[in-house]
Motif scaffolding. Structure first.
Motif: not given
Length: 312
Positions: A139-149
């Motif tokens: 999760w932490w290294e996935d910028r898209g998932a972090q941005k989407r929450g």
């Protein structure tokens, strides 16, 4: 009359010699922790008669792989392929992947992309299949998932494309020799990093323990996969086994003790088999995060045989 002892003379040369020996020992330890132990591999086995619900005559073998942290030079696609070959030879009824496939350190010679490591893991074989959960670094290294929450995640999609089922707050039935058991996978407990990423910043989970366990019929034998072991005090006694990773066994273990463990419980769930209200096994995992060093925490594959009271 007692013999007289001559005073020990501390000279500049003796001081420099001592400092040199200390520095050499430190360099030797660092070289071992960076270049030797991380490249080793062991198989750690447990035989457990669960405290929770379990068919009396049933024996189930789980083979667990955790914290791959794919990167070069330590965890290349070729090395992962060798680990897969070892796992396939261990006779597991089911293979479980406990998360953190993505590199957990930036001190690498090359990052290994999901398009490389996922097909290699796709070669895992077991009669009841391969099932996975995601780790915090996925999760932490996935910028898209972090941005989407929220998901989907690159790691989860990559595993799905090679036929590995990712369980996120989901429970599925497995049929083995006439018995039905349930395998549940918990969403990651510290998946999201709101705001600036800095040490001590609050992290938000995507886990739903109650919702996950509600999918399992009352009294049915069940196994829970949870990347971080910190959830264990909340796991009810009816769960036969919880399998976790995340801690790397502390990554550095001195005389069996890990001075630094990424858990709010300290060393309580750092490594190995823990029996409290139910049974927990924490894998030391394969790769590294933060500082790329392992000492006293050899990379491992975990084999757990769950054995009923009447099984032989």
């Amino acid at each position: 009359m007692p013999a007289r002892r001559s005073p020990v003379r501390i000279t500049r040369r003796s001081i420099l010699t001592g400092l040199g020996a200390t520095a050499l020992a430190g360099l030797s330890g660092a070289a071992y922790g960076i270049g030797i132990e991380p490249m080793r591999l062991t198989v750690t086995s447990y035989v457990i008669r669960p405290l929770g619900s379990w068919p009396a005559a049933l024996r189930l073998r789980l083979v667990a792989v955790s914290d791959v942290h794919a990167c070069e030079p330590w965890m290349s696609a070729a090395r992962i392929a060798g680990i897969v070959e070892t796992v396939n030879g261990l006779g597991g009824d089911v293979v479980v992947l406990l998360g953190d496939y993505v590199a957990g350190t930036r001190l690498v010679t090359r990052f290994v992309d999901a398009a490389e490591w996922a097909p290699v893991l796709g070669a895992l074989r077991a009669p009841l299949g391969t099932h996975a959960i995601l780790g915090n670094h996925d999760w932490w290294e996935d910028r898209g998932a972090q941005k989407r929450g929220g998901g989907p995640t690159i790691a989860g999609d990559a595993l799905g494309r090679v036929g590995i089922r990712v369980l996120e707050n989901e429970a599925v039935p497995l049929d083995l020799r006439g018995e039905r058991i349930w395998l549940a996978g918990l969403g990651n407990q510290i998946a999201l990093l709101p705001g600036r990423r800095r040490f001590g910043h609050p992290r938000i989970g995507v886990d739903d323990l109650a919702g996950t366990l509600a999918q399992i019929p009352d009294g049915a034998p069940a196994i829970l996969l949870a990347h971080e072991p910190d959830i264990f005090p909340k796991v009810p006694a009816r769960i036969a086994l919880t399998l976790s990773g995340h801690t790397h066994g502390g990554q550095v273990r001195l005389f069996g003790y890990a001075p630094v463990v990424p858990s709010r419980f300290g060393s309580r769930y750092a490594y190995g088999h823990v029996r409290e209200q139910a049974d927990l096994v924490v894998s030391g995992g394969l790769g590294m995060s933060g500082v790329p060093v392992r000492i006293g925490a050899t990379p491992e594959i975990v084999v757990v045989d769950l054995v009923g009271a009447a099984a032989v």
